[in-house]
Write a protein that holds these residues in place. Structure first.
Motif, PDB file in Angstrom:
ATOM      1  N   ASP A 162      -0.990  -8.378  -0.680  1.00 12.94           N
ATOM      2  CA  ASP A 162      -0.772  -9.174   0.707  1.00 12.94           C
ATOM      3  C   ASP A 162      -1.515  -9.050   1.662  1.00 12.94           C
ATOM      4  O   ASP A 162      -1.982  -9.825   2.382  1.00 12.94           O
ATOM      5  CB  ASP A 162       0.793  -9.301   1.090  1.00 12.94           C
ATOM      6  N   HIS A 163      -2.333  -7.963   1.852  1.00  8.48           N
ATOM      7  CA  HIS A 163      -2.755  -7.424   2.754  1.00  8.48           C
ATOM      8  C   HIS A 163      -3.828  -6.182   2.645  1.00  8.48           C
ATOM      9  O   HIS A 163      -3.286  -5.248   1.751  1.00  8.48           O
ATOM     10  CB  HIS A 163      -1.869  -7.001   3.998  1.00  8.48           C
ATOM     11  N   LEU A 164      -5.097  -5.968   3.119  1.00  4.43           N
ATOM     12  CA  LEU A 164      -5.904  -4.799   3.055  1.00  4.43           C
ATOM     13  C   LEU A 164      -6.002  -4.061   4.322  1.00  4.43           C
ATOM     14  O   LEU A 164      -6.133  -4.801   5.243  1.00  4.43           O
ATOM     15  CB  LEU A 164      -7.163  -5.527   2.539  1.00  4.43           C
ATOM     16  N   LEU A 165      -6.007  -2.756   4.295  1.00  6.51           N
ATOM     17  CA  LEU A 165      -6.235  -1.975   5.401  1.00  6.51           C
ATOM     18  C   LEU A 165      -7.402  -1.056   5.118  1.00  6.51           C
ATOM     19  O   LEU A 165      -7.384  -0.340   4.241  1.00  6.51           O
ATOM     20  CB  LEU A 165      -4.884  -1.423   5.660  1.00  6.51           C
ATOM     21  N   LEU A 194      -7.552  -9.000   5.920  1.00  2.00           N
ATOM     22  CA  LEU A 194      -8.214  -7.762   6.471  1.00  2.00           C
ATOM     23  C   LEU A 194      -7.636  -7.200   7.796  1.00  2.00           C
ATOM     24  O   LEU A 194      -7.633  -8.064   8.770  1.00  2.00           O
ATOM     25  CB  LEU A 194      -9.521  -7.852   6.386  1.00  2.00           C
ATOM     26  N   THR A 195      -7.537  -5.997   7.784  1.00  2.00           N
ATOM     27  CA  THR A 195      -7.185  -5.296   9.144  1.00  2.00           C
ATOM     28  C   THR A 195      -8.129  -3.984   8.910  1.00  2.00           C
ATOM     29  O   THR A 195      -8.117  -3.283   8.043  1.00  2.00           O
ATOM     30  CB  THR A 195      -5.898  -4.760   9.555  1.00  2.00           C
ATOM     31  N   LEU A 196      -9.005  -3.748  10.505  1.00  2.00           N
ATOM     32  CA  LEU A 196     -10.029  -2.751  10.172  1.00  2.00           C
ATOM     33  C   LEU A 196      -9.540  -1.521  11.025  1.00  2.00           C
ATOM     34  O   LEU A 196      -9.004  -2.187  12.475  1.00  2.00           O
ATOM     35  CB  LEU A 196     -11.255  -3.229  10.573  1.00  2.00           C
ATOM     36  N   GLN A 244       5.194  -6.164   3.669  1.00  2.00           N
ATOM     37  CA  GLN A 244       3.959  -6.537   2.889  1.00  2.00           C
ATOM     38  C   GLN A 244       3.480  -5.647   1.948  1.00  2.00           C
ATOM     39  O   GLN A 244       3.849  -4.323   2.084  1.00  2.00           O
ATOM     40  CB  GLN A 244       2.895  -6.991   3.621  1.00  2.00           C
ATOM     41  N   THR A 245       3.018  -5.997   0.706  1.00  2.00           N
ATOM     42  CA  THR A 245       2.255  -5.098  -0.317  1.00  2.00           C
ATOM     43  C   THR A 245       0.813  -4.828   0.487  1.00  2.00           C
ATOM     44  O   THR A 245      -0.008  -5.815   0.078  1.00  2.00           O
ATOM     45  CB  THR A 245       2.501  -5.613  -1.665  1.00  2.00           C
ATOM     46  N   SER A 246       0.582  -3.902   0.981  1.00  2.00           N
ATOM     47  CA  SER A 246      -0.905  -3.251   1.375  1.00  2.00           C
ATOM     48  C   SER A 246      -1.578  -2.382   0.761  1.00  2.00           C
ATOM     49  O   SER A 246      -0.940  -1.635   0.115  1.00  2.00           O
ATOM     50  CB  SER A 246      -0.560  -2.939   3.153  1.00  2.00           C
ATOM     51  N   VAL A 247      -2.983  -2.658   0.592  1.00  2.00           N
ATOM     52  CA  VAL A 247      -3.583  -1.797   0.114  1.00  2.00           C
ATOM     53  C   VAL A 247      -4.630  -0.815   0.969  1.00  2.00           C
ATOM     54  O   VAL A 247      -5.351  -1.369   1.704  1.00  2.00           O
ATOM     55  CB  VAL A 247      -4.613  -2.301  -1.156  1.00  2.00           C
ATOM     56  N   ILE A 248      -4.415   0.337   1.220  1.00  3.74           N
ATOM     57  CA  ILE A 248      -5.612   0.917   2.006  1.00  3.74           C
ATOM     58  C   ILE A 248      -6.808   1.597   1.502  1.00  3.74           C
ATOM     59  O   ILE A 248      -6.660   2.115   0.270  1.00  3.74           O
ATOM     60  CB  ILE A 248      -4.744   2.247   2.689  1.00  3.74           C
ATOM     61  N   VAL A 249      -7.863   1.084   1.826  1.00  5.85           N
ATOM     62  CA  VAL A 249      -9.197   1.661   1.239  1.00  5.85           C
ATOM     63  C   VAL A 249     -10.102   2.340   2.117  1.00  5.85           C
ATOM     64  O   VAL A 249     -10.012   1.949   3.330  1.00  5.85           O
ATOM     65  CB  VAL A 249      -9.753   0.320   0.637  1.00  5.85           C
ATOM     66  N   GLY A 250     -11.000   2.844   1.824  1.00  6.33           N
ATOM     67  CA  GLY A 250     -12.108   3.506   2.579  1.00  6.33           C
ATOM     68  C   GLY A 250     -12.580   4.857   1.792  1.00  6.33           C
ATOM     69  O   GLY A 250     -12.365   5.063   0.682  1.00  6.33           O
ATOM     70  N   PRO A 251     -13.615   5.285   2.398  1.00  8.84           N
ATOM     71  CA  PRO A 251     -14.345   6.618   1.641  1.00  8.84           C
ATOM     72  C   PRO A 251     -13.479   7.508   1.689  1.00  8.84           C
ATOM     73  O   PRO A 251     -12.401   7.666   2.422  1.00  8.84           O
ATOM     74  CB  PRO A 251     -15.410   6.569   2.754  1.00  8.84           C
TER      75      PRO A 251
END
Length: 470
Positions: A162-165, A194-196, A244-251
């Motif tokens: 539902d959402h990307l962090l 998307l949320t940054l 929400q079902t959120s996915v946290i992504v990043g380096p």
């Protein structure tokens, strides 16, 4: 099989043919070959048994169609519906969603049914699945089918998001504009909100934060500055991620696991209000393992090894994913790249759309192009465009424009569409009789030519050169 027949005729039939081939007509020769092939038990000994095996394999390989999210199939005692919470190696951890209180929230260690792998239907974390052959005592099962997905992302592989962090850190490791752009383009290509967020704000001064805030707002984003140590910004993130079902992504090393631990432990919810209380298994409550930043390279170390979907105490799920420094951008094409930049979308106009003169314009200064090169990330756009062009040209040379699917569909009883794996010719199917006989005939024709050449009364200069005689 053809090679075995060639060796058979080479050692058993060739001496006879060298003496009598010129006296045998083509039709008699063909009758002789088919008779010899029928007498040989190797090619056709298990013809009927192989056909029966093929029919049985097709019966077992058919799969019921993909289930719709609203569909509630009739379940047996050893069946259940659940959600894939994590995947590691060949095993899936599924949390059962049942109306029965004693089974709701039970964790099952499952394997995937072989036919799902054959038809390339991959099971992802976040999938709603149908589990069969359940052993409720040992908590084992087998994933039989998958419900239809709302969406899916490939980096990392998660379904029904539902959402990307998108999380970066201001220091340790230091944020880089081009690396951030790659992640933003990959996130924009999914079409998911998307949320940054910029972590470790306590390590930089206020001027640096203001500079990045102005820069990112010029790009079209409103960043959230947060810190796990000082708890700054955590309330805002918790409000955004709820239900929400959120996915946290990043380096790697930006603090994804630390942020998850802080968000999951930020509220002290009573046992009556905590919706996680009915879920069995300690992994749902354990903190994520946290690593350190490498002193030599300044980058984070890969602490998280696989994707896990973790429940939040306020409702919803948050997926912790392995860090990666280079998104693949596999879903981005040279035509869709420009639309993934908010600056370009603003130039083309959201309320009153403005189009370039050419429909295939790549915004490289073509006549009548609306997008000019006076925006900050234009150099990043050109660099990514060159990279995508090289990748698409390589894919076109390697795979071409058409590829046969590994799956075929057939209509079964009551008009139900079923999927089954498409068999490969070399691996599963035997060679036809016509092809076997044709290969034998070609080999005998070559023998005829060699014998007629050796028995010729007149020897030509070309034949002398070929045989090596003086």
């Amino acid at each position: 099989m053809a090679n075995s027949l060639r060796s058979l005729f080479r050692f058993r039939i060739t001496p006879f043919l060298l003496q009598n081939t010129h006296n045998v007509s083509f039709s008699n020769k063909f009758k002789f070959l088919t008779m010899a092939a029928r007498q040989d038990p190797n090619p056709y000994r298990k013809l009927q048994s192989n056909k029966n095996l093929m029919l049985k394999s097709r019966e077992h390989s058919t799969l019921s169609p993909i289930l719709s999210p609203e569909q509630q199939p009739q379940l047996l005692d050893n069946q259940a519906i659940g959600m894939v919470a994590s995947a590691q190696a060949n095993f899936m951890r599924v949390v059962v969603d049942s109306n029965e209180e004693e089974r709701s929230g039970v964790e099952l260690l499952c394997v995937v049914k072989a036919v799902l792998k054959k038809i390339k239907r991959r099971v992802l974390v976040g999938d709603k699945v149908l589990v069969c052959s359940i052993d409720w005592i040992d908590k084992r099962g087998m994933i039989e089918n998958i419900f239809q997905r709302r969406n899916e992302i490939s980096d990392p592989p998660v379904a029904n998001v539902d959402h990307l962090l998108l999380l970066f850190s201001l220091e340790q490791p230091k944020i880089e504009a081009f690396s951030l752009t790659r992640f933003l383009i990959e996130a924009e290509s999914t079409g998911i909100p998307l949320t940054l967020a910029l972590n470790k704000s306590e390590l930089v001064d206020e001027e640096t934060q203001v500079a990045w805030d102005i820069k990112l707002r010029g790009w079209g984003y409103k960043p959230i500055f947060c810190s796990v140590d000082t708890k700054v910004g955590l309330d805002s993130l918790e409000f955004i991620l709820r239900e929400q079902t959120s996915v946290i992504v990043g380096p790697s090393g930006v603090g994804k696991s630390s942020l998850i631990n802080a968000l999951r432990g930020s509220r002290h919810v009573s046992e009556e209000d905590n919706w996680l209380a009915h879920i069995e298994g300690s992994k749902w409550y354990d903190d994520q393992r946290v690593g350190e930043v490498s002193i030599r390279s300044g980058r984070g170390k890969h602490t998280t090894r696989h994707v896990s979907l973790l429940p939040l105490s306020g409702g919803g799920y948050l997926a912790d994913t392995p860090g990666f420094n280079q998104p693949s951008l596999m879903k981005v094409t040279k035509k869709s790249l420009a639309q993934l930049f908010p600056e370009v979308r603003n130039m083309l106009g959201a309320s009153e759309p403005v189009k370039c003169s050419f429909s295939d314009c790549l915004h490289l200064g073509e006549p009548g192009c609306v997008v000019k090169g006076d925006w900050e990330r234009y150099s990043y756009y050109l660099q990514l465009l060159d990279e995508i062009k090289i990748r698409e040209e390589f894919q076109l040379r390697t795979f071409g424009t058409k590829r046969e699917s590994d799956v075929r569909y057939k209509v079964g009883d009551m008009g139900i569409k079923q999927a089954e794996p498409r068999l490969e010719l070399k691996k599963h199917r035997r060679q036809s009789r016509k092809r076997i006989n044709q290969s034998i005939i070609e080999e005998l024709d070559d023998l005829d030519e060699d014998k007629s050449f050796m028995d010729a009364d007149e020897v030509t200069p070309e034949a002398v050169k070929m045989t090596g005689h003086q």
